[in-house]
Design a protein around this motif. Structure first.
Motif, PDB file in Angstrom:
ATOM      1  N   ALA A   1      30.218  36.795  39.007  1.00  0.00           N
ATOM      2  CA  ALA A   1      29.427  36.711  40.194  1.00  0.00           C
ATOM      3  C   ALA A   1      30.035  37.606  41.436  1.00  0.00           C
ATOM      4  O   ALA A   1      29.453  38.523  41.953  1.00  0.00           O
ATOM      5  N   LEU A   2      31.279  37.244  41.527  1.00  0.00           N
ATOM      6  CA  LEU A   2      32.135  37.963  42.431  1.00  0.00           C
ATOM      7  C   LEU A   2      32.133  39.766  42.319  1.00  0.00           C
ATOM      8  O   LEU A   2      31.974  40.628  43.369  1.00  0.00           O
TER       9      LEU A   2
ATOM     10  N   ASP B   1      33.395  27.930  32.835  1.00  0.00           N
ATOM     11  CA  ASP B   1      32.656  27.326  33.688  1.00  0.00           C
ATOM     12  C   ASP B   1      33.021  27.462  35.282  1.00  0.00           C
ATOM     13  O   ASP B   1      32.495  27.849  36.230  1.00  0.00           O
ATOM     14  N   LYS B   2      34.506  27.281  35.351  1.00  0.00           N
ATOM     15  CA  LYS B   2      34.893  27.104  36.510  1.00  0.00           C
ATOM     16  C   LYS B   2      35.596  28.578  37.167  1.00  0.00           C
ATOM     17  O   LYS B   2      35.706  28.963  38.337  1.00  0.00           O
ATOM     18  N   THR B   3      35.953  29.532  36.544  1.00  0.00           N
ATOM     19  CA  THR B   3      36.421  30.744  36.911  1.00  0.00           C
ATOM     20  C   THR B   3      35.652  31.975  36.410  1.00  0.00           C
ATOM     21  O   THR B   3      35.528  32.583  37.149  1.00  0.00           O
TER      22      THR B   3
ATOM     23  N   ASP C   1      32.715  32.679  35.333  1.00  0.00           N
ATOM     24  CA  ASP C   1      31.191  32.852  35.932  1.00  0.00           C
ATOM     25  C   ASP C   1      31.312  33.281  37.436  1.00  0.00           C
ATOM     26  O   ASP C   1      30.689  34.106  37.872  1.00  0.00           O
ATOM     27  N   LYS C   2      32.504  32.430  37.953  1.00  0.00           N
ATOM     28  CA  LYS C   2      32.539  33.275  39.464  1.00  0.00           C
ATOM     29  C   LYS C   2      33.192  34.346  39.473  1.00  0.00           C
ATOM     30  O   LYS C   2      32.661  34.982  40.601  1.00  0.00           O
TER      31      LYS C   2
END
Ligand SMILES: Nc1ncnc2c1ncn2[C@@H]1O[C@H](COP(=O)(O)OP(=O)(O)OP(=O)(O)O)[C@@H](O)[C@H]1O
Ligand SMILES: [Mg+2]
Length: 428
Positions: free
Chosen positions: A228-229, A220-222, A224-225
């Motif tokens: 996306a990055l 959830d916190k890392t 996915d980001k």
């Protein structure tokens, strides 16, 4: 007072010497019978019962029993008896030192009393007269040097006990004492082992929960980001390629950033997968294993063949997850240590058993070396594989020797009726 206690008496040697050969023989054969009857018994009650049965098999016309100290009240009570009346059983609750049995327990000295009705120190003289008790032998039961109880054998007829009866009962008392000592040690070992198993079950369960939490947080916190990055960087790279610019360095750095972000995203995903096996919840254990093999074993150049006669679809998630951890450990070892060219994974379901076999044709190792975790920490992986299997109530056999490949067989008991597997207890 007509009390004899050869262990105290200086003349006991001479008295023992007066025993006939026949009596000696009877004594030895009685001891050997008792020793056979109690050998291999681990349960205290079973030992005492076997001892008592044999005593009264030899001393046919007598009555009596085994008194033990109650753990709470510290009173001596009849734990087992042979033909004693309810009146005796309910009244004979003695403090150490009280009555004949209490005295034997207190001093640790055996006693032979020729006529208990003439004995001033009996605990309940009126009851003893009513019961028609006559002569009596009382010997201590010792475990680790402490008196834990007393054996009483009582004659209700005028006939007296012989010296050989007395010596034989002392020897039986010593023998039973040793067996009690062993049973106590065994019990300590058993309860220690049980505590260890419970602890180990909790550690493994907590570990699994923690893994799941960490995996969810990472997702959830890392992850996915970062994904996306990586996607944003990818579109920036695409855009930058269309822009006319002399900033070659800028384009290169952008491409490198995109590659780095993609690499981090992949590594994170593979970390998450090892923490929380994918497909387990949706497609089941087989897909999870196949995926694990595809992403971890195939890239290492090892050919893997599957023989899956059972798909594990009805396995509850807890069993499937634990089984997956086992597979992960075994396959992890193949990748890390085996130098194998081929490996095979088979899973079969028999009536009430699941059998999983994982083999490799690699260099093998001395499996006998790893029956426990070594001081340098080696063996922890195999230990954990065996623990996971044991917590499923199953068995794990690791067959390997240098040059012979490695063959791991995991057998897990399953409820016979597939519908009942859902309710299967996994704590073993
Ligand atoms: N399939 C295999 N082929 C060859 N050697 C193996 C294989 N499986 C295990 N071994 C040997 O057994 C040892 C113990 O394995 P174990 O899984 O307990 O520990 P590890 O793999 O060394 O460390 P960990 O699993 O904790 O990362 C290994 O170090 C290796 O020498
Ligand atoms: Mg390992």
């Amino acid at each position: 007072m007509n009390v004899v206690s050869p262990r105290q008496s200086k003349s006991s040697k001479r008295e023992a010497g007066s025993i006939s050969e026949g009596e000696m023989y009877a004594c030895f054969s009685a001891l050997s019978r008792i020793s056979k009857a109690i050998s291999g018994l681990r349960d205290l009650d079973a030992i005492l019962k076997a001892g008592l049965d044999n005593i009264f098999e030899i001393m046919k016309d007598s009555v009596g029993g085994i008194m033990l100290f109650d753990k709470q009240t510290r009173l001596l009570y009849y734990h087992l008896h042979h033909k004693l009346s309810p009146r005796i059983i309910s009244h004979m609750r003695l403090i150490s030192g009280e009555g004949i049995a209490g005295k034997v327990a207190f001093t640790g000295q055996p006693m032979l009393i020729e006529d208990v009705t003439l004995e001033s120190e009996t605990a309940h003289p009126d009851i003893i007269v009513k019961e028609g008790f006559h002569s009596c032998i009382s010997v201590p039961l010792r475990a680790r040097g402490n008196v834990v109880g007393v054996i009483n054998v009582i004659n209700t007829m005028q006939s007296k006990f012989s010296k050989s009866d007395f010596l034989m009962l002392q020897a039986i008392g010593d023998q039973l004492g040793l067996a009690i000592e062993q049973a106590n040690l065994y019990e300590q070992l058993r309860s220690g082992r049980e505590r260890y198993r419970e602890l180990s079950r909790r550690v493994i369960t907590t570990q699994e929960e923690e893994r799941r939490k960490v995996a969810n947080n990472l997702q959830d916190k890392t992850s996915d980001k970062i994904t996306a990055l990586a996607a944003t960087l990818q579109s920036l790279v695409t855009v930058s390629e269309k822009i006319e610019t002399d900033e070659i360095d800028f384009k290169l750095k952008l491409k490198q950033s995109h590659a780095l972000a993609s690499e981090i995203a992949m590594e994170l995903n593979s970390m998450i997968e090892s923490l929380r096996p994918p497909f387990m919840d949706t497609l089941g254990i087989i897909q999870a294993i196949r995926h694990y093999v595809e992403t971890n074993v195939i890239p290492s150049g090892i050919e893997v063949s599957f023989h899956l006669e059972y798909d594990g679809a009805d396995l509850p998630i807890e069993i499937a997850t634990r089984l997956f951890r086992v597979v992960q450990g075994v396959i992890g070892n193949i990748i890390q240590h085996s130098k194998a060219k081929n490996a095979s994974i088979s899973m079969q379901r028999y009536d009430d058993e699941l059998v999983l076999r994982i083999s490799d044709d690699g260099r093998g190792f001395d499996a006998g070396q790893f029956t426990r975790i070594q001081e340098n920490g080696r063996g922890a992986g195999l230990f954990s594989i065996k623990e996971h299997t044991r917590l499923l109530g199953g068995r794990c056999a690791v067959q390997s020797s240098p040059g012979q490949g490695t063959h791991v067989t995991i057998t897990i008991p399953l409820a016979k009726n597939p519908e009942n597997i859902e309710n299967q207890n996994i704590t073993a």
